[in-house]
Design a protein around this motif. Structure first.
Motif, PDB file in Angstrom:
ATOM      1  N   GLY A 174     -20.194   5.821  -1.147  1.00 51.86           N
ATOM      2  CA  GLY A 174     -18.842   5.245  -2.195  1.00 51.86           C
ATOM      3  C   GLY A 174     -17.908   3.557  -1.301  1.00 51.86           C
ATOM      4  N   GLU A 175     -16.967   2.833  -1.334  1.00 54.29           N
ATOM      5  CA  GLU A 175     -16.258   2.467  -0.953  1.00 54.29           C
ATOM      6  C   GLU A 175     -15.451   2.619  -2.017  1.00 54.29           C
ATOM      7  N   PHE A 176     -14.007   2.675  -1.237  1.00 57.52           N
ATOM      8  CA  PHE A 176     -12.797   2.832  -2.223  1.00 57.52           C
ATOM      9  C   PHE A 176     -11.045   2.161  -1.599  1.00 57.52           C
ATOM     10  N   GLY A 177     -10.891   1.792  -2.531  1.00 59.67           N
ATOM     11  CA  GLY A 177      -9.592   0.800  -1.695  1.00 59.67           C
ATOM     12  C   GLY A 177      -8.240   1.122  -2.438  1.00 59.67           C
ATOM     13  N   GLU A 178      -7.364   0.796  -1.615  1.00 63.06           N
ATOM     14  CA  GLU A 178      -6.003   0.885  -2.737  1.00 63.06           C
ATOM     15  C   GLU A 178      -4.882   0.070  -1.715  1.00 63.06           C
ATOM     16  N   ILE A 179      -3.998  -0.170  -3.247  1.00 63.75           N
ATOM     17  CA  ILE A 179      -2.516  -1.819  -2.608  1.00 63.75           C
ATOM     18  C   ILE A 179      -1.612  -1.155  -2.641  1.00 63.75           C
ATOM     19  N   LYS A 180      -0.707  -0.996  -2.301  1.00 62.98           N
ATOM     20  CA  LYS A 180       0.975  -0.782  -3.196  1.00 62.98           C
ATOM     21  C   LYS A 180       1.418  -1.483  -2.309  1.00 62.98           C
ATOM     22  N   ARG A 181       2.459  -2.655  -3.100  1.00 64.50           N
ATOM     23  CA  ARG A 181       3.658  -3.818  -3.234  1.00 64.50           C
ATOM     24  C   ARG A 181       4.922  -3.017  -3.313  1.00 64.50           C
ATOM     25  N   THR A 182       6.123  -2.888  -2.302  1.00 61.64           N
ATOM     26  CA  THR A 182       6.841  -2.909  -2.592  1.00 61.64           C
ATOM     27  C   THR A 182       8.121  -4.148  -2.380  1.00 61.64           C
ATOM     28  N   LEU A 196      12.585 -12.652  -3.187  1.00 59.32           N
ATOM     29  CA  LEU A 196      12.083 -11.519  -3.429  1.00 59.32           C
ATOM     30  C   LEU A 196      11.134 -11.307  -2.063  1.00 59.32           C
ATOM     31  N   ARG A 197      11.249 -10.118  -1.023  1.00 62.52           N
ATOM     32  CA  ARG A 197      10.444 -10.395  -0.159  1.00 62.52           C
ATOM     33  C   ARG A 197       9.851  -9.032  -0.467  1.00 62.52           C
ATOM     34  N   LEU A 198       8.194  -9.036   0.099  1.00 59.52           N
ATOM     35  CA  LEU A 198       7.132  -8.113  -0.472  1.00 59.52           C
ATOM     36  C   LEU A 198       6.577  -7.565   0.282  1.00 59.52           C
ATOM     37  N   THR A 199       6.932  -6.308   0.704  1.00 59.79           N
ATOM     38  CA  THR A 199       5.264  -5.486   1.496  1.00 59.79           C
ATOM     39  C   THR A 199       4.675  -5.389   0.870  1.00 59.79           C
ATOM     40  N   GLU A 200       3.318  -5.568   1.486  1.00 65.18           N
ATOM     41  CA  GLU A 200       1.920  -5.125   0.703  1.00 65.18           C
ATOM     42  C   GLU A 200       1.105  -4.250   1.909  1.00 65.18           C
ATOM     43  N   ILE A 201       1.106  -2.659   1.903  1.00 62.05           N
ATOM     44  CA  ILE A 201       0.238  -2.252   2.345  1.00 62.05           C
ATOM     45  C   ILE A 201      -0.846  -1.962   1.414  1.00 62.05           C
ATOM     46  N   THR A 224      -1.302  -4.643   6.476  1.00 62.01           N
ATOM     47  CA  THR A 224       0.489  -4.639   6.468  1.00 62.01           C
ATOM     48  C   THR A 224       0.569  -6.125   6.121  1.00 62.01           C
ATOM     49  N   LYS A 225       0.658  -7.123   5.492  1.00 60.64           N
ATOM     50  CA  LYS A 225       1.019  -7.844   5.068  1.00 60.64           C
ATOM     51  C   LYS A 225       2.617  -8.642   4.026  1.00 60.64           C
ATOM     52  N   ARG A 226       3.192  -9.557   4.219  1.00 64.35           N
ATOM     53  CA  ARG A 226       4.566  -9.739   3.728  1.00 64.35           C
ATOM     54  C   ARG A 226       4.568 -11.340   3.151  1.00 64.35           C
ATOM     55  N   PHE A 227       5.271 -11.254   2.465  1.00 64.44           N
ATOM     56  CA  PHE A 227       4.738 -12.364   1.278  1.00 64.44           C
ATOM     57  C   PHE A 227       6.616 -12.212   0.439  1.00 64.44           C
ATOM     58  N   SER A 228       7.361 -13.884  -0.024  1.00 65.99           N
ATOM     59  CA  SER A 228       8.164 -14.219   0.115  1.00 65.99           C
ATOM     60  C   SER A 228       7.798 -14.764  -1.669  1.00 65.99           C
ATOM     61  N   LEU A 229       8.520 -14.622  -2.598  1.00 70.37           N
ATOM     62  CA  LEU A 229       8.808 -14.865  -4.215  1.00 70.37           C
ATOM     63  C   LEU A 229      10.121 -16.055  -3.874  1.00 70.37           C
ATOM     64  N   GLU A 230       9.529 -17.417  -3.783  1.00 73.34           N
ATOM     65  CA  GLU A 230      11.499 -17.823  -3.899  1.00 73.34           C
ATOM     66  C   GLU A 230      11.563 -18.425  -5.943  1.00 73.34           C
ATOM     67  N   TYR A 231      12.902 -18.388  -6.336  1.00 76.55           N
ATOM     68  CA  TYR A 231      13.682 -18.998  -7.447  1.00 76.55           C
ATOM     69  C   TYR A 231      13.457 -20.385  -7.681  1.00 76.55           C
ATOM     70  N   ASP A 232      12.435 -20.640  -9.056  1.00 76.79           N
ATOM     71  CA  ASP A 232      12.613 -22.090  -8.759  1.00 76.79           C
ATOM     72  C   ASP A 232      13.999 -22.959  -9.468  1.00 76.79           C
ATOM     73  N   GLY A 233      14.577 -22.012  -9.807  1.00 75.60           N
ATOM     74  CA  GLY A 233      15.922 -22.564 -10.751  1.00 75.60           C
ATOM     75  C   GLY A 233      15.329 -21.922 -12.411  1.00 75.60           C
TER      76      GLY A 233
END
Length: 245
Positions: A174-182, A196-201, A224-233
């Motif tokens: 089988g195949e297995f995967g895991e994602i963690k975000r901080t 908000l700076r989001l790091t995904e592994i 590893t990926k990185r995202f940014s979440l912005e406040y829209d008001g």
């Protein structure tokens, strides 16, 4: 979903304040007398940002069967630590769905989410677990809440912070995967709220049968990926691919 409204002080202190869990049922009865509290999942704790207060999350059964499947509403509240009186709350109707992927618990996250000067948010983490043995699945989401005077509002909703999944034959292959975000606080943006700076592994592995009795596990490449979440008001927008559906 009901609007965010200030709640009058609903009841006088009934017990000397100690373990906040003694008031979970009282809060649920005062706020939603027609709904049953899912007491196994209800939680509360002292707010480290203001130890004169406690925060709590009350999952309430809307149409839940004997197996725990159905819809749960969620009321998140802030209460006075000395008396147990409710200061503010935020109610979401039928926001937790439990079916083949079952609602399996929640926790309060009081890490230092300093989203703006003088304003520290707290989080509610909700867990779901799959019921299939050959397609295992688990997920944990994070929502952030801001308390401002008599109002409590959700400023980020249902970000998936961990997920594991797999598909196998029940024996080995089988195949297995895991994602963690901080999350980490970024630079101040709209209305003084930090991005908000989001790091995904993400990691993966594969299991392969080797002969009659041996099972070999092969680790995949970590990404590893990185995202940014912005406040829209009003809130932090969570893209569809990062949100629990």
């Amino acid at each position: 979903m009901r609007g965010l409204t200030a709640l009058p002080l609903l009841f006088a202190p009934m017990i000397a304040w100690g373990d906040c869990t003694q008031n979970l049922q009282n809060w649920a009865q005062a706020l939603h007398p027609t709904l049953e509290l899912a007491s196994d999942f209800a939680v509360c704790k002292v707010n480290p940002a203001d130890t004169s207060q406690v925060v709590a999350a009350l999952p309430l059964k809307v149409n839940v069967d004997e197996y725990g499947q159905g819809d749960y509403s969620l009321d998140v509240l802030v209460a006075d630590a000395a008396s147990g009186k409710i200061i503010a709350h935020h109610y979401q109707e039928a926001v937790i769905i439990s079916d083949a992927v079952q609602f399996s618990g929640l926790t309060l996250d009081t890490a230092r989410y300093q989203v703006a000067p003088g304003l520290r948010a707290f989080g509610v983490r909700i867990r779901h677990t799959g019921s299939s043995r050959v397609n295992p699945f688990s997920s944990e989401t994070l929502s952030l809440y801001e308390h401002d005077g008599s109002q409590l509002r959700q400023i980020m909703g249902h970000l998936v912070v961990s997920e594991s999944h797999g598909e196998w034959d029940g024996v080995c292959a089988g195949e297995f995967g895991e994602i963690k975000r901080t999350l980490a606080m970024g630079e101040p943006g709209k209305d003084g709220f930090s991005g908000l700076r989001l790091t995904e592994i993400s990691t993966g592995s594969q299991s392969i049968a080797k002969g009659a009795d041996d099972c070999q596990e092969i680790e995949g490449v970590t990404q590893t990926k990185r995202f940014s979440l912005e406040y829209d008001g009003g809130r932090y927008g969570v893209p569809k691919g990062l949100r629990f559906e």
